[in-house]
Design an enzyme around this catalytic site. Structure first.
Site, mmCIF file in Angstrom:
data_model
loop_
_atom_site.group_PDB
_atom_site.id
_atom_site.type_symbol
_atom_site.label_atom_id
_atom_site.label_comp_id
_atom_site.label_asym_id
_atom_site.label_seq_id
_atom_site.Cartn_x
_atom_site.Cartn_y
_atom_site.Cartn_z
ATOM 1 N N ASP A 266 0.835 -1.207 0.038
ATOM 2 C CA ASP A 266 -0.115 0.125 -0.064
ATOM 3 C C ASP A 266 0.630 1.158 0.070
ATOM 4 O O ASP A 266 1.613 1.356 1.062
ATOM 5 C CB ASP A 266 -0.764 -0.192 1.245
ATOM 6 C CG ASP A 266 -1.616 1.276 1.494
ATOM 7 O OD1 ASP A 266 -1.875 1.899 0.245
ATOM 8 O OD2 ASP A 266 -2.192 1.632 2.691
ATOM 9 N N ASP B 190 -4.120 4.137 2.870
ATOM 10 C CA ASP B 190 -5.407 3.488 2.898
ATOM 11 C C ASP B 190 -5.754 2.251 3.232
ATOM 12 O O ASP B 190 -6.858 1.544 3.505
ATOM 13 C CB ASP B 190 -6.484 3.954 1.661
ATOM 14 C CG ASP B 190 -5.923 2.980 0.600
ATOM 15 O OD1 ASP B 190 -4.982 2.220 0.682
ATOM 16 O OD2 ASP B 190 -6.767 3.063 -0.530
ATOM 17 N N ASP C 222 -1.937 -1.106 -3.849
ATOM 18 C CA ASP C 222 -2.263 -0.344 -4.930
ATOM 19 C C ASP C 222 -1.127 -0.467 -5.828
ATOM 20 O O ASP C 222 -0.043 -1.106 -5.663
ATOM 21 C CB ASP C 222 -2.454 0.909 -4.493
ATOM 22 C CG ASP C 222 -1.490 1.729 -3.659
ATOM 23 O OD1 ASP C 222 -0.328 1.253 -3.926
ATOM 24 O OD2 ASP C 222 -1.724 2.418 -2.636
ATOM 25 N N ASP D 129 -5.429 -10.460 -15.751
ATOM 26 C CA ASP D 129 -6.609 -11.332 -15.746
ATOM 27 C C ASP D 129 -7.666 -11.028 -16.559
ATOM 28 O O ASP D 129 -8.158 -9.608 -16.633
ATOM 29 C CB ASP D 129 -6.990 -11.173 -14.352
ATOM 30 C CG ASP D 129 -7.352 -12.371 -13.395
ATOM 31 O OD1 ASP D 129 -8.083 -13.228 -14.071
ATOM 32 O OD2 ASP D 129 -6.635 -12.756 -12.407
ATOM 33 N N ASP E 29 -9.860 -16.094 -16.390
ATOM 34 C CA ASP E 29 -10.764 -16.511 -15.417
ATOM 35 C C ASP E 29 -11.617 -17.347 -15.621
ATOM 36 O O ASP E 29 -12.522 -17.277 -16.637
ATOM 37 C CB ASP E 29 -11.295 -15.459 -14.637
ATOM 38 C CG ASP E 29 -11.867 -15.703 -13.296
ATOM 39 O OD1 ASP E 29 -11.315 -16.044 -12.421
ATOM 40 O OD2 ASP E 29 -13.176 -15.372 -13.301
ATOM 41 N N GLU F 289 -8.003 -20.773 -16.868
ATOM 42 C CA GLU F 289 -8.402 -21.306 -15.478
ATOM 43 C C GLU F 289 -9.631 -22.338 -15.945
ATOM 44 O O GLU F 289 -10.627 -21.797 -16.425
ATOM 45 C CB GLU F 289 -8.587 -20.182 -14.480
ATOM 46 C CG GLU F 289 -8.955 -21.017 -13.112
ATOM 47 C CD GLU F 289 -9.715 -20.082 -12.052
ATOM 48 O OE1 GLU F 289 -9.700 -20.322 -11.102
ATOM 49 O OE2 GLU F 289 -10.638 -19.304 -12.491
ATOM 50 N N HIS G 81 -4.399 -16.796 -5.080
ATOM 51 C CA HIS G 81 -5.153 -16.118 -4.296
ATOM 52 C C HIS G 81 -6.385 -16.891 -3.827
ATOM 53 O O HIS G 81 -6.990 -16.179 -2.935
ATOM 54 C CB HIS G 81 -5.508 -14.870 -4.964
ATOM 55 C CG HIS G 81 -6.242 -15.127 -6.149
ATOM 56 N ND1 HIS G 81 -5.708 -15.653 -7.278
ATOM 57 C CD2 HIS G 81 -7.620 -14.772 -6.478
ATOM 58 C CE1 HIS G 81 -6.809 -16.000 -8.226
ATOM 59 N NE2 HIS G 81 -7.987 -15.489 -7.596
ATOM 60 N N ASP G 82 -6.695 -18.208 -4.467
ATOM 61 C CA ASP G 82 -7.807 -18.817 -3.882
ATOM 62 C C ASP G 82 -7.573 -20.099 -3.104
ATOM 63 O O ASP G 82 -8.529 -20.692 -2.873
ATOM 64 C CB ASP G 82 -8.545 -19.237 -5.407
ATOM 65 C CG ASP G 82 -9.356 -18.409 -6.236
ATOM 66 O OD1 ASP G 82 -9.383 -17.183 -5.629
ATOM 67 O OD2 ASP G 82 -9.211 -18.598 -7.485
#
Ligand code: NOJ
Length: 586
Positions: A29, A33, A37, A106, A220, A274, A348-349
């Site tokens: 970050d 916040d 990013d 992605d 995806d 995927e 990430h899954d």
């Protein structure tokens, strides 16, 4: 098994590459916040360069209301405010390219956000020009006693499909009295690929990003875009309770070939699809990735990450090493002559790999290195998920409030509401093992506050082990997982046999050891991995034709391995890679 030589392999840059996956929300970050990013990634470009990776796969950064952290896209051609601006993105692309790192984006086109302009117009009326961009159907009135969901009194959803995030896959919409399909969250309506205008829009958008200079796409859930006839040809759908018909659906290869012909062909890209499902036949896989296939470079299958799954997000199943070897060996042999493998253990899954396949206690360091060895010495393109190069573990979330992910929250909340479970405590350990949020805790840069990820309040809990496991500490320690990953990545660039060599499984029934050779012409590697916290004795099978006296240790996770490859004892989670050919130059 035919054996390849360095002269007859079919080379491609993306076969020789190591991909690093960045989940931007959790990477770095820059503005305090609490949300990672794009400028935060730019700050870390030298970090990526020093690790030695060749490609970044960036999870979605497009405008999105974040029902599913960016996988619900409201505008395909704009950057999410929280992540920065298009100028920031351009700077990221330029900074990567300056370092010879490529970027793949992605591509999320099975569904959009319900806040996408197309859907907002689609839902306005049945005559809308955008109506057929999505899949609208009438509810069923012939189902007795339906009480489950929001439709009008006595009306059941168009069919019985369950969404991947729990609950019916259809949502009733009052404005027009019809239901729309959403295989994922209710805020992720599925696009209607039967409509040629939808395909035009998707292909134009891909072209737009390619013209910006990106190097490929991660696609995806791409094998879900063709829906079965029960839905495409009927309103309401004919009875079909099996979502399976949606996987590799009837027109999928037609659509993929059209994408190839219209967008991808003639460009030297990395494309990875995927592919949801369990047990994809190799012939089907070759239709996607083979020489005469649809034109994808490779695919992500799910077979190894479903081994320990048992249905609900908090349920786990027992797996053993022979299952894991079986899955990988099926794909190694299956695509050896035609096609190419992607290699991933986490993303990430998925939970953190060291907690799932290794030992995240006493042997965290050793087992993280062993898993890295596996990932980088199979045939295929390795994908390293951020933090894996540090050996980050799963996170002990203490209450449901600490989770952020729909795939965790939706089913747990509805099980609590429906009385299926009484409390979070009942499912806590299962969620610790399985929740996607394990992978989404912030990248651990330092042992200081918020792991150096943000100066603000992080959007998700920071893993408390950041005090010991972090980039700063790992880089200062020559024996760290980080340095070991860096060596593995370097070795792939030095040895063709690591990239292109044929895989051959040894000791297939051994319950602790995974061992294999890789062979390219007269070069041969032996890889021996002890997937256990006990010692395990290794004996080289006679059938391995090698110069046994010439063995050299190329890499290993214990400093003092010998060079007798005939028989040796592997220590807990020990990994060894031997080069078996005399006279190599390294
Ligand atoms: C797969 C993505 O990796 C996952 O994060 C997402 O929730 C689903 N597809 C839906 O887009």
């Amino acid at each position: 098994m035919s054996s390849h030589t360095a002269e007859d392999v079919n080379r491609a840059w993306w076969k020789e590459a190591v991909v690093y996956q960045i989940y931007p929300r959790s990477f770095n970050d820059s503005d305090g916040d609490g949300i990672g990013d794009i400028p935060g990634i730019v700050e870390k470009l030298d970090y990526l360069d020093e690790l030695g990776i060749d490609v970044v796969w960036l999870n979605p950064v497009y405008e999105s209301p974040n029902a599913d952290n960016g996988y619900d896209i409201a505008d395909y051609r704009a950057i999410m405010d929280e992540f920065g601006t298009m100028d920031d993105w351009e700077e990221l692309l330029a900074g990567l390219h300056e370092r010879d790192i490529r970027l793949i984006m992605d591509l999320v086109v099975n569904h959009t956000s319900d806040e996408h302009e197309w859907f907002r117009k689609s839902r306005e009326s049945t005559d809308s020009d955008y109506r057929d961009y999505y899949i609208w159907r009438r509810g069923r009135t012939d189902v007795d006693g339906w009480t489950g969901h929001k439709g009008p009194e006595g009306e059941a959803p168009p069919n019985e499909w369950e969404s991947f995030f729990g609950g019916p896959a259809w949502e009733y919409d009052e404005a027009t009295g019809e239901w729309y399909l959403h295989l994922f969250d209710v805020k992720q309506p599925d696009l209607n690929w039967e409509n040629p205008e939808v395909r035009d829009e998707v292909f134009d958008m891909m072209e737009w990003w390619l013209e910006k200079g990106i190097d490929g796409f991660r696609m995806d859930v791409i094998n879900l875009v063709s829906k079965p006839e029960s839905v495409t040809a009927h309103d309401p759908p004919t009875n079909d309770s099996d979502l399976g018909g949606t996987i590799d659906g009837p027109r999928i290869h037609e659509y993929m070939r059209e994408m190839n012909d219209r967008v991808l062909a003639g460009r030297d890209l990395l494309t990875v699809g995927e592919m949801i499902g369990d047990g994809m036949p190799i012939d089907e896989a070759r239709t996607y990735v083979g020489e005469d296939g649809d034109g994808l470079s490779m695919l992500f299958h799910f077979e190894h990450v479903l081994l320990d799954r048992a249905g609900r997000i908090w349920e786990t199943a027992e797996w053993d090493l022979t299952d894991l070897k079986g899955v990988f060996s099926k794909w190694q042999y299956g695509l050896a002559e035609d096609g190419w493998n992607s290699l991933y253990l986490g993303n990430h899954d998925q939970p953190r790999i060291v907690s799932r396949f290794g030992d995240d206690g006493e042997y965290r360091r050793e087992s993280a290195k062993l898993l890295g060895t596996l990932l980088h010495t199979l045939q295929g393109t390795p994908y390293v998920y951020q933090g894996e190069e540090l050996g980050i573990t799963n996170c002990p979330f203490e209450s449901l409030d600490e989770f952020r992910d729909v795939e965790t929250l939706n089913p747990v909340r509805s099980a609590l509401d429906g009385g299926e479970i009484d409390s979070f405590e009942e499912v806590k350990e299962g969620l610790w093992a399985n929740s996607r949020d394990n992978a989404r805790t912030p990248m651990q840069w330092t042992g200081g506050e918020n792991a150096g990820f943000t100066d603000g309040e992080p959007w998700i809990k920071v893993n408390p082990n950041c005090r010991e496991v972090n980039v700063e500490a790992a880089r200062a320690d020559a024996d760290s997982v980080w340095h070991y990953y860096r060596d593995l990545i370097r070795l792939r660039k030095e040895y063709d046999v690591i990239v292109y060599g044929d895989y051959d499984l040894l000791l297939s029934d051994h319950e602790k050891i995974w061992a294999y050779t890789r062979t390219l012409g007269d070069e041969r590697l032996l890889v021996a991995l002890n997937f256990s916290s006990e010692e395990a004795a290794f004996d080289l099978p006679d059938r391995v034709d090698a110069d046994r006296d010439a063995a050299e240790l190329l890499i290993g996770n214990y400093g003092d391995a010998g060079t007798d490859v005939e028989s040796f004892t592997l220590r807990p989670w020990e990994a060894r890679v031997y080069y078996l050919t005399e006279g190599h130059a390294a």
